[in-house]
Design a protein around this motif. Structure first.
Motif, PDB file in Angstrom:
ATOM      1  N   PHE A  36       0.848  -0.996   0.138  1.00 45.57           N
ATOM      2  CA  PHE A  36      -0.110  -0.114  -0.033  1.00 45.57           C
ATOM      3  C   PHE A  36       1.023   1.194   0.010  1.00 45.57           C
ATOM      4  O   PHE A  36       0.535   2.068  -0.616  1.00 45.57           O
ATOM      5  CB  PHE A  36      -0.919   0.065   1.249  1.00 45.57           C
ATOM      6  N   LEU A  37       1.951   1.266   0.760  1.00 47.86           N
ATOM      7  CA  LEU A  37       2.853   2.417   0.936  1.00 47.86           C
ATOM      8  C   LEU A  37       3.463   2.670  -0.364  1.00 47.86           C
ATOM      9  O   LEU A  37       3.590   3.973  -0.631  1.00 47.86           O
ATOM     10  CB  LEU A  37       3.875   2.377   2.158  1.00 47.86           C
ATOM     11  N   ILE A  38       4.020   1.746  -1.173  1.00 48.05           N
ATOM     12  CA  ILE A  38       4.756   1.879  -2.283  1.00 48.05           C
ATOM     13  C   ILE A  38       3.708   2.513  -3.178  1.00 48.05           C
ATOM     14  O   ILE A  38       4.108   3.459  -3.790  1.00 48.05           O
ATOM     15  CB  ILE A  38       4.841   0.838  -2.989  1.00 48.05           C
ATOM     16  N   GLU A  39       2.494   2.336  -3.298  1.00 41.87           N
ATOM     17  CA  GLU A  39       1.516   2.921  -4.367  1.00 41.87           C
ATOM     18  C   GLU A  39       1.125   4.235  -3.768  1.00 41.87           C
ATOM     19  O   GLU A  39       0.994   4.965  -4.736  1.00 41.87           O
ATOM     20  CB  GLU A  39       0.315   1.877  -4.513  1.00 41.87           C
ATOM     21  N   PHE A  40       0.769   4.353  -2.524  1.00 43.40           N
ATOM     22  CA  PHE A  40       0.191   5.523  -2.303  1.00 43.40           C
ATOM     23  C   PHE A  40       1.368   6.636  -2.490  1.00 43.40           C
ATOM     24  O   PHE A  40       1.104   7.787  -2.718  1.00 43.40           O
ATOM     25  CB  PHE A  40      -0.080   5.442  -0.963  1.00 43.40           C
ATOM     26  N   TYR A  41       2.626   6.319  -1.924  1.00 44.30           N
ATOM     27  CA  TYR A  41       3.683   7.332  -2.191  1.00 44.30           C
ATOM     28  C   TYR A  41       4.251   7.414  -3.704  1.00 44.30           C
ATOM     29  O   TYR A  41       5.323   8.181  -3.786  1.00 44.30           O
ATOM     30  CB  TYR A  41       4.921   6.930  -1.257  1.00 44.30           C
ATOM     31  N   GLY A  42       3.961   6.378  -4.306  1.00 40.56           N
ATOM     32  CA  GLY A  42       4.469   6.189  -5.608  1.00 40.56           C
ATOM     33  C   GLY A  42       6.145   5.962  -5.800  1.00 40.56           C
ATOM     34  O   GLY A  42       6.904   6.302  -6.370  1.00 40.56           O
ATOM     35  N   GLY A  43       6.363   5.328  -4.427  1.00 43.00           N
ATOM     36  CA  GLY A  43       7.850   4.734  -4.415  1.00 43.00           C
ATOM     37  C   GLY A  43       8.493   5.931  -3.703  1.00 43.00           C
ATOM     38  O   GLY A  43       9.653   5.627  -3.305  1.00 43.00           O
ATOM     39  N   ALA A  44       8.111   6.878  -3.304  1.00 46.83           N
ATOM     40  CA  ALA A  44       8.689   8.028  -2.622  1.00 46.83           C
ATOM     41  C   ALA A  44       8.795   8.112  -1.133  1.00 46.83           C
ATOM     42  O   ALA A  44       7.788   8.482  -0.489  1.00 46.83           O
ATOM     43  CB  ALA A  44       8.544   9.414  -3.311  1.00 46.83           C
ATOM     44  N   SER A  98       5.038  17.455  -0.238  1.00 45.79           N
ATOM     45  CA  SER A  98       5.710  18.723  -0.445  1.00 45.79           C
ATOM     46  C   SER A  98       5.152  19.795   0.371  1.00 45.79           C
ATOM     47  O   SER A  98       5.917  20.833   0.577  1.00 45.79           O
ATOM     48  CB  SER A  98       5.304  19.274  -1.946  1.00 45.79           C
ATOM     49  N   ASP A  99       3.871  19.395   1.277  1.00 48.46           N
ATOM     50  CA  ASP A  99       3.638  20.587   2.125  1.00 48.46           C
ATOM     51  C   ASP A  99       4.336  20.549   3.295  1.00 48.46           C
ATOM     52  O   ASP A  99       3.784  21.222   4.147  1.00 48.46           O
ATOM     53  CB  ASP A  99       2.153  20.514   2.217  1.00 48.46           C
ATOM     54  N   VAL A 100       5.158  19.571   3.521  1.00 46.59           N
ATOM     55  CA  VAL A 100       5.830  19.291   4.982  1.00 46.59           C
ATOM     56  C   VAL A 100       7.349  20.067   4.693  1.00 46.59           C
ATOM     57  O   VAL A 100       8.187  19.680   4.015  1.00 46.59           O
ATOM     58  CB  VAL A 100       6.025  17.899   5.293  1.00 46.59           C
ATOM     59  N   TYR A 159      13.318  15.679  -2.801  1.00 48.43           N
ATOM     60  CA  TYR A 159      12.667  15.063  -3.808  1.00 48.43           C
ATOM     61  C   TYR A 159      11.320  15.642  -4.202  1.00 48.43           C
ATOM     62  O   TYR A 159      10.691  15.951  -5.306  1.00 48.43           O
ATOM     63  CB  TYR A 159      12.416  13.488  -3.644  1.00 48.43           C
ATOM     64  N   ALA A 160      10.634  15.951  -3.060  1.00 49.24           N
ATOM     65  CA  ALA A 160       9.065  16.575  -3.216  1.00 49.24           C
ATOM     66  C   ALA A 160       8.928  18.218  -3.442  1.00 49.24           C
ATOM     67  O   ALA A 160       8.154  18.676  -3.630  1.00 49.24           O
ATOM     68  CB  ALA A 160       8.187  16.300  -1.982  1.00 49.24           C
ATOM     69  N   VAL A 161      10.349  18.673  -3.590  1.00 47.85           N
ATOM     70  CA  VAL A 161      10.159  20.252  -3.664  1.00 47.85           C
ATOM     71  C   VAL A 161      11.159  20.762  -4.596  1.00 47.85           C
ATOM     72  O   VAL A 161      12.197  20.352  -4.881  1.00 47.85           O
ATOM     73  CB  VAL A 161      10.661  20.925  -2.217  1.00 47.85           C
ATOM     74  N   LYS A 162      10.753  21.764  -5.308  1.00 48.75           N
ATOM     75  CA  LYS A 162      11.348  22.423  -6.385  1.00 48.75           C
ATOM     76  C   LYS A 162      12.506  23.105  -5.788  1.00 48.75           C
ATOM     77  O   LYS A 162      13.719  23.200  -6.455  1.00 48.75           O
ATOM     78  CB  LYS A 162      10.652  23.299  -7.392  1.00 48.75           C
ATOM     79  N   ASP A 163      12.306  23.945  -4.771  1.00 46.88           N
ATOM     80  CA  ASP A 163      13.473  24.907  -4.188  1.00 46.88           C
ATOM     81  C   ASP A 163      14.339  24.140  -3.765  1.00 46.88           C
ATOM     82  O   ASP A 163      14.230  23.162  -3.008  1.00 46.88           O
ATOM     83  CB  ASP A 163      12.636  26.047  -3.487  1.00 46.88           C
TER      84      ASP A 163
END
Length: 474
Positions: free
Chosen positions: A350-358, A467-469, A437-441
Motif C-alpha cells: 500500500f505504501l509503495i503505491e500511495f507514495y509512488g515509491g517516494a 511537498s507541504d511538509v 525530492y518533493a520540493v522544487k526549491d
C-alpha cells in the motif's frame, strides 16, 4: 460487471473508449478457431471516463510490483516459489524501520515482546479449531517423530495463548499484552496471489491482549487509537472502518448467541465513543468473535482489508485460559487480537503505491545522496559520508563518471528524498546545497545544521515525502 445495454448505440460517444484486443481460442481449446477479444470502457459521462483513465494510468505507474522491481525492493524467484517474496536490502530497510517504529510504540503502550516458533504440532490447531476447518489455507503437514504431524503456522495466536497459560495469572497481571513480529505461512490459491498484496509467507505486526471483561473497552479504545495514530501519521486517510459481525444463521461461527451479542455491543460502543464512523457487515466476523476491519481503497478505488482488530471470547475456553479474580475464583479473560500495521508485505504494498515509491527520509533505503560537482571534490564528499554513516544515517556518494546533471536525474529516478550537492563553494564554506525530492526549491545550509535537520527528520519520523511538509530548520 454491468449495468448492461442492449446496443453500443446507447453508449455516450464521449464516454466510451476502446482499450485493447487479445486472442482467445473458442472454448479455451487450441484446436478451435482463434477469436478476438475486445476490451473497452464505458461510463455515463465523459468526466467519469476521464477520471477513471487518470486513476488507471496513475495505478499503472505506481503498481507496487513495477516499482518494487525498479527501486530494488523485493523480488520473486520461481525456484523459491510463487508467493514467497525475497526482500532486497532496500526493501529490508523499509521493513525494519516500520518494525522499529511499531516496537517503540508498543513498548510505550505496555506491550511485552515474545518469540515463538514458526512450526508446531497439529494438536495445537485442533485445539484452536483451525484444523480441520482452516486446513485448505495451511501448508500440508510434515510427518516427523513417529508419525506426528507438524504444520507451518498460519497464525501466531495459539502460540501466544500457550505463553499465557504457562503461568498462573492474577487479575493484577492483566491486561497482559504480548507482541511479536511473527512469520506466518498460508497456502493461498495460485490465482489469488498478487505481488506483496497477497502472498504465502508474511511477517505480521501481531499482538494479543488478555484482559478482564471490565478492561475490554479501555483496551479496545487504546488499540483503535494506535491504529488512528499510525494511519494519520502515514497519511493513509482514504480508509473505511467495517464492523464485522456474525451471522446467527450460519454454522461458520461458534454457537453462543449471548456472548456474540455482548461482544458485538462492546465493540460497537467503543467505535461510537471514539466518534469513528463505521459500517456493519453481517457474516464477516472471525469464527471466534467480532472484528473491526480497516478497509483501504487503492488508486483505482478498489477496497482491500489492510488490517484488523478482533475481540475473542472463544479461545480462552478452548485453551482453558484463566486468571484468579479478586474473590479468589478463576475467571476467563477476553482476548483482543490486533495487527495495526498488518503484515510487512501488505502494508508496504500500500505504501509503495500511495507514495509512488517516494518514502520519507526516516524510512528511505538511501536517506541522502551526496553529489560532488567534479571528481576533485570526491574526497570531501566521502569524508562527509563517513561522518554521517558513523551517526547511523544511510548515505551514498555518486562517484560515477556520469555528468553532474545525469547524477541528479539518477537520484531523482531512484526517488531518494534528499540530494546534497557539494561544489567548491560548499567545500570552502562547509555547507551543502540541499535538494528535496518533493520540493522544487533548494537551499544552502551549513553542514552541522544539515545534520541536525536530518536527525529531526529521523527521530520525529517526519513525512517529508509530501511537498507541504517543510524541513525542520528551527
Amino acid at each position: 460487471e454491468g449495468p448492461h445495454v442492449n446496443s453500443t448505440g446507447e453508449l455516450p460517444l464521449d464516454a466510451f473508449k476502446l482499450d485493447r484486443i487479445s486472442g482467445s481460442y473458442w472454448r479455451g481449446d487450441e484446436r478451435n478457431p482463434m477469436l478476438s477479444r475486445i476490451y473497452g470502457f464505458a461510463f455515463e459521462t465523459k468526466a467519469e471516463l476521464d477520471d477513471f483513465l487518470h486513476k488507471r494510468q496513475l495505478a499503472m505507474e505506481r503498481d507496487h510490483r513495477k516499482l518494487g522491481e525498479e527501486l530494488d525492493l523485493f523480488i520473486q524467484d520461481p525456484e523459491v516459489g510463487v508467493g514467497l517474496p525475497l526482500w532486497m536490502p532496500n526493501g529490508t530497510v523499509i521493513r525494519e524501520e516500520l518494525e522499529k517504529w511499531a516496537k517503540e510504540e508498543e513498548f510505550k503502550a505496555g506491550y511485552l515482546r515474545v518469540a515463538t516458533p514458526a512450526i508446531t504440532r497439529a494438536e495445537l490447531y485442533y485445539r484452536s479449531g483451525h484444523l480441520p476447518y482452516y486446513a485448505e489455507s495451511m501448508y500440508p503437514p510434515m510427518v516427523l517423530d513417529d508419525n506426528e504431524q507438524y504444520y507451518l503456522r498460519p497464525m501466531n495466536c495459539p502460540h501466544h495463548h500457550k505463553i499465557y497459560s504457562a503461568r498462573i495469572r492474577s487479575y493484577r497481571d492483566l491486561p497482559l499484552r504480548l507482541a511479536e513480529y511473527g512469520n506466518v505461512f498460508r497456502y493461498e490459491k495460485h490465482g489469488s496471489l498478487a505481488g506483496l498484496l497477497r502472498v504465502r509467507a508474511m511477517c505480521m505486526n501481531d499482538a494479543h491482549i488478555y484482559c478482564t471483561p471490565d478492561q475490554v473497552e479501555s483496551e479496545f479504545v487504546a488499540v483503535m487509537e494506535m491504529y488512528r495514530k499510525y494511519y494519520d501519521h502515514l497519511r493513509l486517510g482514504n480508509f473505511r472502518v467495517r464492523l464485522s459481525l456474525h451471522d446467527p444463521n450460519s454454522d461458520k461461527f461458534v454457537a453462543n448467541e449471548e456472548l456474540w451479542n455482548k461482544s458485538e455491543d462492546m465493540v460497537r460502543q467503543v467505535l461510537k465513543n471514539l466518534n469513528i464512523s463505521y459500517d456493519e457487515e453481517k457474516g464477516e466476523a472471525a469464527f471466534y468473535g467480532p472484528k473491526v476491519d480497516i478497509q483501504v481503497k487503492n488508486l483505482l478505488g478498489r477496497e482491500e482489508t489492510v488490517s484488523t482488530c478482533q475481540l475473542d471470547f472463544v479461545m480462552p475456553e478452548r485453551f482453558d485460559l484463566t486468571y484468579i479474580d479478586k474473590d479468589g475464583t478463576p475467571k476467563r479473560p477476553y482476548i483482543v487480537h490486533r495487527a495495526p500495521l498488518s503484515t510487512h508485505e501488505r502494508i508496504i504494498s500500500f505504501l509503495i503505491e500511495f507514495y509512488g515509491g517516494a518514502f520519507p527520509t526516516w524510512m528511505a533505503p538511501v536517506q541522502v545522496m551526496i553529489v560532488p560537482v567534479n571528481p576533485a571534490l570526491l574526497d570531501f564528499a566521502m569524508s562527509l559520508k563517513n561522518d554521517l554513516r558513523n551517526q547511523l544515517f544511510r548515505i551514498e556518494v555518486d562517484d560515477s563518471s556520469e555528468t553532474f546533471n545525469k547524477k541528479i536525474r539518477d537520484a531523482v529516478v531512484k526517488k531518494i528524498p534528499n540530494i546534497w550537492v557539494v561544489g567548491e563553494r560548499e567545500k570552502a564554506n562547509n555547507t551543502v546545497t540541499w535538494r528535496r525530492y518533493a520540493v522544487k526549491d533548494q537551499i544552502t545550509i551549513p553542514i552541522p545544521q544539515a545534520i541536525e535537520v536530518l536527525k529531526k527528520l529521523r527521530e520525529k519520523r517526519i513525512m517529508d515525502n509530501f511537498s507541504d511538509v517543510p524541513l525542520p530548520l528551527d
